[in-house]
Design a protein around this motif. Structure first.
Motif, mmCIF file in Angstrom:
data_model
loop_
_atom_site.group_PDB
_atom_site.id
_atom_site.type_symbol
_atom_site.label_atom_id
_atom_site.label_comp_id
_atom_site.label_asym_id
_atom_site.label_seq_id
_atom_site.Cartn_x
_atom_site.Cartn_y
_atom_site.Cartn_z
ATOM 1 N N THR A 1 -8.452 -5.798 -5.599
ATOM 2 C CA THR A 1 -8.703 -5.918 -4.160
ATOM 3 C C THR A 1 -10.114 -5.437 -3.796
ATOM 4 O O THR A 1 -10.826 -6.091 -3.046
ATOM 5 C CB THR A 1 -7.663 -5.049 -3.409
ATOM 6 O OG1 THR A 1 -6.415 -5.166 -4.080
ATOM 7 C CG2 THR A 1 -7.520 -5.473 -1.975
ATOM 8 N N SER B 1 -9.245 -1.224 -7.959
ATOM 9 C CA SER B 1 -8.340 -2.355 -7.860
ATOM 10 C C SER B 1 -9.080 -3.691 -7.797
ATOM 11 O O SER B 1 -10.265 -3.725 -7.495
ATOM 12 C CB SER B 1 -7.531 -2.198 -6.575
ATOM 13 O OG SER B 1 -8.433 -2.260 -5.466
ATOM 14 N N ASP C 1 -3.182 -5.632 -4.659
ATOM 15 C CA ASP C 1 -2.394 -5.287 -3.474
ATOM 16 C C ASP C 1 -1.700 -6.518 -2.917
ATOM 17 O O ASP C 1 -2.299 -7.580 -2.806
ATOM 18 C CB ASP C 1 -3.311 -4.720 -2.380
ATOM 19 C CG ASP C 1 -3.802 -3.336 -2.742
ATOM 20 O OD1 ASP C 1 -3.135 -2.373 -2.372
ATOM 21 O OD2 ASP C 1 -4.851 -3.231 -3.421
ATOM 22 N N ALA D 1 0.841 -1.200 0.000
ATOM 23 C CA ALA D 1 0.000 0.000 0.000
ATOM 24 C C ALA D 1 0.875 1.249 0.000
ATOM 25 O O ALA D 1 1.955 1.260 0.567
ATOM 26 C CB ALA D 1 -0.895 0.002 1.240
ATOM 27 N N LYS D 2 0.396 2.288 -0.678
ATOM 28 C CA LYS D 2 1.093 3.586 -0.701
ATOM 29 C C LYS D 2 2.543 3.481 -1.194
ATOM 30 O O LYS D 2 3.463 4.023 -0.608
ATOM 31 C CB LYS D 2 1.068 4.260 0.690
ATOM 32 C CG LYS D 2 -0.322 4.504 1.222
ATOM 33 C CD LYS D 2 -1.006 5.654 0.513
ATOM 34 C CE LYS D 2 -2.508 5.595 0.646
ATOM 35 N NZ LYS D 2 -3.184 4.687 -0.297
#
Lengths: 123, 188
Positions: free
Chosen positions: B89, B87, B142, B9-10
């Motif tokens: 996800t 996404s 992710d 993430a990020k």
């Protein structure tokens, strides 16, 4: 020895079977001790957790059995990427598993990382 | 050409995915498949931020948080275009754990046991339909597989299902890229 590592559910064992043309797998993820007569030993992270809970050092376990795993393919899930667990036992198991992975990677002739079912040799 | 992009993430996945999708569009239609279904103010604020980040890129937004294969054959969707699906996800979450709004409040409808297999098939089907038409899809997922703590059985099922969707997409995509700290690593 060849070490295969990667995140959970990434297809590491499947990759090891295909990449190295092997079929005899000892899976330690649900319990048991390594059967060193098998070509692939998988679930080392879970085994390291159990050893750690019993007060044993997983890296030491492998260090003292060197002759048994030479020439094998060892598969371990990398559980070191998340948040440091609050629970003391889980934290100890994670550290033990990470140290085992580092020791084995140091000893391995080859290290492969698996991502989304795709493997890459990084050593 | 279809691309799977994953990573933590990020780490810059979305920005890299936007660049990739826009390059693949090559002046043709460029679509952003918005997968987040807002349930509260926090979600709406996040969506607003994402919309702002995409400003000026030339994306046409398609709101589609579920049933991705239903985009095939839609009149307003040109499969020869370049699609960014951000996404995988979120799509899996929306389908596995459906939520309905009751008097403005989200209500969990129970886990859909058939969602993992269905979502995987629909994503692969959408990817191949677009590719066949001459377009491209950039799938963003992710990497949530490096934790040591045990999750609840349903979260664990979700992690496994997402990994299986990722692996199915990786097998059929032309390119698989991991983004870490904004740096890309090619896996395929």
């Amino acid at each position: 020895m060849i070490l295969v590592f990667g995140g959970a559910y990434q297809g590491k064992t499947e990759y090891a079977v295909k990449e190295f043309g092997l079929s005899a797998v000892c899976d330690l993820s649900e319990g048991g001790e390594p059967d060193f007569t098998k070509e692939i030993i998988t679930g080392l992270d879970a085994f390291a957790s159990r050893l750690s809970a019993a007060g044993e050092d997983p890296a030491e376990y492998f260090r003292s059995r060197r002759g048994l795993w030479e020439g094998k393919v060892l598969v371990i899930t990398d559980t070191t990427q998340g948040v440091v667990p609050v629970d003391r036992e889980v934290r100890a198991a994670r550290e033990a598993s990470g140290r085992l992975m580092m020791y084995l990677a140091g000893e391995a002739e080859q290290v492969h990382r698996v991502f989304c079912g795709i493997g890459k040799r990084i050593k | 050409m279809n691309v799977l992009i994953s990573g933590g993430a990020k780490n810059g996945k979305s920005l890299y995915a936007q660049q990739t999708a826009s390059e693949l569009a090559d002046c043709g239609p460029l679509y952003y498949i918005a997968t987040m279904i807002p349930h509260d103010g926090e979600d709406r604020a996040r969506i607003e931020r994402h919309v702002k980040e995409r400003e000026g890129w030339g994306f046409t937004t398609i709101e589609q948080g579920k049933s991705i294969a239903s985009l095939i054959g839609r009149e307003d969707v040109d499969l020869k275009g370049s699609f960014l699906l951000d996404s995988v996800t979120a799509v899996l979450e929306n389908e596995m754990f459906p939520v309905a709004l009751k008097e403005g409040k989200p209500e969990f409808l129970g886990e859909d046991e058939e969602a993992p297999e269905r979502v995987k098939k629909e994503l692969v089907a959408f990817g191949s339909a677009v590719k066949e038409a001459g377009g491209s899809v950039v799938f963003v997922s992710d990497c949530i597989y490096g934790d040591s703590c045990g999750y609840s059985p349903s979260t664990e099922k979700y992690r496994r299902a997402l990994a299986e969707a990722d692996r199915a997409l990786a097998a059929v995509c032309d390119k698989v890229t991991e983004v870490t700290c904004g740096i890309t690593e090619e896996w395929k």
